[in-house]
Scaffold this motif. Structure first.
Motif, PDB file in Angstrom:
ATOM      1  N   TYR A  78      57.815 -75.701 -22.433  1.00  0.00           N
ATOM      2  CA  TYR A  78      56.806 -76.797 -22.755  1.00  0.00           C
ATOM      3  C   TYR A  78      57.953 -78.026 -23.205  1.00  0.00           C
ATOM      4  O   TYR A  78      58.836 -77.786 -23.436  1.00  0.00           O
ATOM      5  CB  TYR A  78      56.325 -76.401 -24.147  1.00  0.00           C
ATOM      6  CG  TYR A  78      55.422 -75.236 -23.908  1.00  0.00           C
ATOM      7  CD1 TYR A  78      54.065 -75.405 -23.308  1.00  0.00           C
ATOM      8  CD2 TYR A  78      55.604 -73.960 -24.068  1.00  0.00           C
ATOM      9  CE1 TYR A  78      53.188 -74.523 -22.848  1.00  0.00           C
ATOM     10  CE2 TYR A  78      54.632 -72.983 -23.988  1.00  0.00           C
ATOM     11  CZ  TYR A  78      53.650 -73.226 -23.351  1.00  0.00           C
ATOM     12  OH  TYR A  78      52.697 -72.247 -23.178  1.00  0.00           O
ATOM     13  N   ARG A 109      52.602 -80.673 -26.815  1.00  0.00           N
ATOM     14  CA  ARG A 109      53.449 -80.577 -25.657  1.00  0.00           C
ATOM     15  C   ARG A 109      53.014 -80.609 -24.284  1.00  0.00           C
ATOM     16  O   ARG A 109      51.523 -80.670 -24.278  1.00  0.00           O
ATOM     17  CB  ARG A 109      54.336 -79.213 -25.861  1.00  0.00           C
ATOM     18  CG  ARG A 109      54.960 -79.189 -27.338  1.00  0.00           C
ATOM     19  CD  ARG A 109      56.072 -80.393 -27.569  1.00  0.00           C
ATOM     20  NE  ARG A 109      56.720 -79.999 -28.814  1.00  0.00           N
ATOM     21  CZ  ARG A 109      56.213 -80.750 -29.891  1.00  0.00           C
ATOM     22  NH1 ARG A 109      55.139 -81.626 -29.972  1.00  0.00           N
ATOM     23  NH2 ARG A 109      56.686 -80.500 -31.087  1.00  0.00           N
ATOM     24  N   THR A 120      53.299 -79.225 -20.198  1.00  0.00           N
ATOM     25  CA  THR A 120      53.605 -78.492 -19.153  1.00  0.00           C
ATOM     26  C   THR A 120      53.022 -78.633 -17.662  1.00  0.00           C
ATOM     27  O   THR A 120      52.200 -79.359 -17.917  1.00  0.00           O
ATOM     28  CB  THR A 120      53.602 -76.874 -19.550  1.00  0.00           C
ATOM     29  OG1 THR A 120      54.728 -76.269 -18.748  1.00  0.00           O
ATOM     30  CG2 THR A 120      52.528 -76.459 -19.464  1.00  0.00           C
ATOM     31  N   PRO A 132      51.093 -76.345 -29.221  1.00  0.00           N
ATOM     32  CA  PRO A 132      52.271 -75.586 -29.248  1.00  0.00           C
ATOM     33  C   PRO A 132      52.267 -74.265 -29.816  1.00  0.00           C
ATOM     34  O   PRO A 132      52.721 -73.180 -29.527  1.00  0.00           O
ATOM     35  CB  PRO A 132      53.487 -76.447 -29.643  1.00  0.00           C
ATOM     36  CG  PRO A 132      52.840 -77.619 -30.367  1.00  0.00           C
ATOM     37  CD  PRO A 132      51.404 -77.859 -29.938  1.00  0.00           C
ATOM     38  N   ARG A 192      49.327 -72.172 -27.784  1.00  0.00           N
ATOM     39  CA  ARG A 192      49.601 -72.259 -26.443  1.00  0.00           C
ATOM     40  C   ARG A 192      48.389 -72.543 -25.661  1.00  0.00           C
ATOM     41  O   ARG A 192      48.349 -72.358 -24.588  1.00  0.00           O
ATOM     42  CB  ARG A 192      50.362 -71.105 -25.843  1.00  0.00           C
ATOM     43  CG  ARG A 192      51.741 -70.839 -26.470  1.00  0.00           C
ATOM     44  CD  ARG A 192      52.208 -69.548 -25.962  1.00  0.00           C
ATOM     45  NE  ARG A 192      51.348 -68.238 -25.979  1.00  0.00           N
ATOM     46  CZ  ARG A 192      50.856 -67.466 -26.713  1.00  0.00           C
ATOM     47  NH1 ARG A 192      51.114 -67.800 -28.024  1.00  0.00           N
ATOM     48  NH2 ARG A 192      50.133 -66.474 -26.454  1.00  0.00           N
TER      49      ARG A 192
END
Length: 138
Positions: A102, A115, A117, A128, A131
């Motif tokens: 991340y 975050r 990705t 975060p 997830r």
């Protein structure tokens, strides 16, 4: 009494739709709309402002509509590796604990609590701690 409530709600909605469009997602929209509505019209304003802010925030997503193309270009320039995810990639899906990296979203995009990705070649914003995917940046 009902007439006054409807009139006040309509006025507040008209005043706060432009403000709510600046909100970041549903939670941010609700919070900001309620706060601004309460300042302008007391408790009734807080209720209406929260609803309007949440709806508009849900439409615009976590990353504002105007920021998406620029952010997508930023991610492409960073050349982050893509994680191969075997499940259906959708908002609400929880990514595995292991194997996913991340990255912080740069401050100029106004997203502090999430975050990003790259999953299956697509940029996603993730909460975060859990997830959980909160937005797929298209």
């Amino acid at each position: 009494m009902i007439r006054n409530f409807v009139g006040a709600a309509t006025l507040i909605a008209a005043l706060f739709i432009p403000i709510a469009t600046q909100a970041q997602g549903v939670p941010g929209g609700v919070e900001r709309g309620a706060r601004d509505g309460e300042r302008a019209a007391g408790p009734v304003g807080a209720v209406v402002g929260g609803v309007v802010g949440g709806v508009v925030g849900g439409v615009t997503g976590v990353l504002g509509i105007d920021e998406r193309p620029r952010f997508r270009s930023y991610v492409v320039e960073q050349r982050r590796p893509s994680y191969h995810y075997r499940e259906d990639l959708r908002v609400g899906a929880v990514l595995p604990e292991e194997g996913v990296t991340y990255y912080d979203v740069p401050p100029e995009y106004g997203v502090r609590e999430h975050r990003y990705t790259v999953v299956n070649g697509r940029t996603v914003l993730v909460e975060p701690r859990t997830r959980r995917i909160v937005e797929i940046v298209e």
